[in-house]
Design a protein around this motif. Structure first.
Motif, PDB file in Angstrom:
ATOM      1  N   PRO A   1       0.834  -1.282  -0.024  1.00  0.00           N
ATOM      2  CA  PRO A   1      -0.095   0.073   0.020  1.00  0.00           C
ATOM      3  C   PRO A   1       0.793   1.250   0.101  1.00  0.00           C
ATOM      4  O   PRO A   1       1.998   1.183   0.580  1.00  0.00           O
ATOM      5  N   VAL A   2       0.413   2.124  -0.766  1.00  0.00           N
ATOM      6  CA  VAL A   2       1.263   3.529  -0.756  1.00  0.00           C
ATOM      7  C   VAL A   2       0.760   4.645   0.189  1.00  0.00           C
ATOM      8  O   VAL A   2       0.872   5.814   0.106  1.00  0.00           O
ATOM      9  N   ALA A   3      -0.728   4.136   0.884  1.00  0.00           N
ATOM     10  CA  ALA A   3      -1.128   5.171   1.871  1.00  0.00           C
ATOM     11  C   ALA A   3      -1.889   4.583   3.005  1.00  0.00           C
ATOM     12  O   ALA A   3      -1.408   3.326   3.350  1.00  0.00           O
ATOM     13  N   ASN A   4      -2.653   5.099   3.509  1.00  0.00           N
ATOM     14  CA  ASN A   4      -3.292   4.403   4.818  1.00  0.00           C
ATOM     15  C   ASN A   4      -4.509   3.531   4.489  1.00  0.00           C
ATOM     16  O   ASN A   4      -5.521   3.963   4.656  1.00  0.00           O
ATOM     17  N   TYR A   5      -4.031   2.329   4.141  1.00  0.00           N
ATOM     18  CA  TYR A   5      -5.196   1.331   3.774  1.00  0.00           C
ATOM     19  C   TYR A   5      -4.556  -0.052   3.592  1.00  0.00           C
ATOM     20  O   TYR A   5      -3.035  -0.002   3.663  1.00  0.00           O
ATOM     21  N   VAL A   6      -5.105  -0.967   3.794  1.00  0.00           N
ATOM     22  CA  VAL A   6      -4.526  -2.576   3.587  1.00  0.00           C
ATOM     23  C   VAL A   6      -4.666  -2.822   2.206  1.00  0.00           C
ATOM     24  O   VAL A   6      -5.565  -2.620   1.439  1.00  0.00           O
ATOM     25  N   PRO A   7      -3.933  -3.778   1.678  1.00  0.00           N
ATOM     26  CA  PRO A   7      -4.085  -4.388   0.273  1.00  0.00           C
ATOM     27  C   PRO A   7      -5.438  -5.146   0.225  1.00  0.00           C
ATOM     28  O   PRO A   7      -5.934  -5.384  -0.803  1.00  0.00           O
ATOM     29  N   PHE A   8      -5.792  -5.774   1.317  1.00  0.00           N
ATOM     30  CA  PHE A   8      -6.948  -6.592   1.308  1.00  0.00           C
ATOM     31  C   PHE A   8      -7.566  -6.856   2.622  1.00  0.00           C
ATOM     32  O   PHE A   8      -6.898  -6.599   3.829  1.00  0.00           O
ATOM     33  N   VAL A   9      -8.809  -7.310   2.585  1.00  0.00           N
ATOM     34  CA  VAL A   9      -9.528  -7.474   3.795  1.00  0.00           C
ATOM     35  C   VAL A   9     -10.372  -8.796   3.611  1.00  0.00           C
ATOM     36  O   VAL A   9     -11.012  -9.026   2.596  1.00  0.00           O
ATOM     37  N   ILE A  10     -10.308  -9.724   4.677  1.00  0.00           N
ATOM     38  CA  ILE A  10     -11.206 -10.648   4.594  1.00  0.00           C
ATOM     39  C   ILE A  10     -12.549 -10.612   5.553  1.00  0.00           C
ATOM     40  O   ILE A  10     -12.054 -10.473   6.790  1.00  0.00           O
ATOM     41  N   ALA A  11     -13.736 -10.477   5.281  1.00  0.00           N
ATOM     42  CA  ALA A  11     -14.689 -10.549   5.989  1.00  0.00           C
ATOM     43  C   ALA A  11     -15.907 -11.709   5.765  1.00  0.00           C
ATOM     44  O   ALA A  11     -16.418 -11.822   4.716  1.00  0.00           O
ATOM     45  N   GLY A  12     -15.654 -12.626   6.774  1.00  0.00           N
ATOM     46  CA  GLY A  12     -16.518 -13.859   6.371  1.00  0.00           C
ATOM     47  C   GLY A  12     -15.975 -14.478   5.158  1.00  0.00           C
ATOM     48  O   GLY A  12     -14.811 -15.061   5.079  1.00  0.00           O
ATOM     49  N   PRO A  13     -16.933 -15.016   4.510  1.00  0.00           N
ATOM     50  CA  PRO A  13     -16.523 -15.645   3.096  1.00  0.00           C
ATOM     51  C   PRO A  13     -15.935 -14.661   1.815  1.00  0.00           C
ATOM     52  O   PRO A  13     -15.701 -14.989   1.118  1.00  0.00           O
ATOM     53  N   LEU A  14     -16.029 -13.435   2.302  1.00  0.00           N
ATOM     54  CA  LEU A  14     -15.587 -12.286   1.207  1.00  0.00           C
ATOM     55  C   LEU A  14     -14.134 -11.977   1.467  1.00  0.00           C
ATOM     56  O   LEU A  14     -13.708 -11.646   2.369  1.00  0.00           O
ATOM     57  N   LEU A  15     -13.652 -12.014   0.168  1.00  0.00           N
ATOM     58  CA  LEU A  15     -12.164 -11.350   0.227  1.00  0.00           C
ATOM     59  C   LEU A  15     -12.059 -10.122  -0.734  1.00  0.00           C
ATOM     60  O   LEU A  15     -12.681 -10.160  -1.912  1.00  0.00           O
ATOM     61  N   VAL A  16     -11.953  -8.830  -0.042  1.00  0.00           N
ATOM     62  CA  VAL A  16     -11.856  -7.653  -0.940  1.00  0.00           C
ATOM     63  C   VAL A  16     -10.453  -7.215  -1.160  1.00  0.00           C
ATOM     64  O   VAL A  16      -9.662  -6.960  -0.231  1.00  0.00           O
ATOM     65  N   ILE A  17     -10.132  -6.859  -2.283  1.00  0.00           N
ATOM     66  CA  ILE A  17      -9.126  -6.544  -2.923  1.00  0.00           C
ATOM     67  C   ILE A  17      -8.857  -5.040  -3.057  1.00  0.00           C
ATOM     68  O   ILE A  17      -9.644  -4.801  -3.800  1.00  0.00           O
ATOM     69  N   SER A  18      -8.120  -4.169  -2.608  1.00  0.00           N
ATOM     70  CA  SER A  18      -8.011  -2.963  -2.819  1.00  0.00           C
ATOM     71  C   SER A  18      -7.301  -2.789  -4.334  1.00  0.00           C
ATOM     72  O   SER A  18      -6.933  -3.545  -4.776  1.00  0.00           O
ATOM     73  N   GLY A  19      -7.952  -1.552  -4.727  1.00  0.00           N
ATOM     74  CA  GLY A  19      -7.377  -1.203  -6.136  1.00  0.00           C
ATOM     75  C   GLY A  19      -6.065  -1.413  -6.452  1.00  0.00           C
ATOM     76  O   GLY A  19      -5.319  -0.976  -5.605  1.00  0.00           O
TER      77      GLY A  19
END
Length: 158
Positions: free
Chosen positions: A21-39
């Motif tokens: 990451p180049v700022a204040n965020y994470v590259p991915f988040v796992i929430a239950g069965p969902l994986l969300v990938i940052s841009g």
């Protein structure tokens, strides 16, 4: 080797090291069965943005073909982040959604054609599990003057 990684190898694709990451965020988040990938930007295997993928699509800076290629590279980087998140890409049950941001010249409306570079790649790698919902938006600017940014949401196995 997982089935998904074997498919990538057959396509001649090697996943790069995931971008930090180049700022204040994470590259991915796992929430239950969902994986969300940052841009993800269209960085090449060297971790750099090719000059052919910098600037606005639909103007003089980036051709439509280069834009599609950039979207595909961004999708490769999405899968690199997914592998970092879950370890084994075969844990991806399906691609739920892709989001595309296109650095578009004023009046350029062929946004879906550009985003097809990412969508076609995900479907080619994941097969039917790669069919997804999608949003594609034209924007005035992107980080590092990239022509495309792609984010994703996957359903994953526990």
């Amino acid at each position: 080797m997982s089935k998904t990684e074997a498919r990538l190898t057959a396509l001649g694709v090697t996943l790069p090291s995931p971008a930090a990451p180049v700022a204040n965020y994470v590259p991915f988040v796992i929430a239950g069965p969902l994986l969300v990938i940052s841009g993800q930007l269209p960085f090449g295997a060297d971790g750099k943005l090719d000059p052919a993928h910098a600037g606005k699509i639909g103007g003089a800076a980036v051709s439509i073909e280069a834009g599609k290629e950039a979207a595909c590279l961004a999708a490769i980087n999405v899968l690199a982040q997914a592998k970092a998140a879950v370890g084994d890409l075969d844990k991806i049950r399906r691609c739920v959604r892709l989001g595309g941001f296109i650095n578009a010249a004023s009046g350029f409306s062929a946004l879906p054609a550009i985003m097809n570079g990412a969508s076609d790649f995900i479907v080619e790698v994941l097969g039917e599990a790669g069919r997804h919902a999608r949003s594609t938006v034209g924007v005035a600017e992107l980080p590092l003057e990239a022509c495309v940014e792609v984010e994703a949401m996957f359903e994953i196995a526990p």
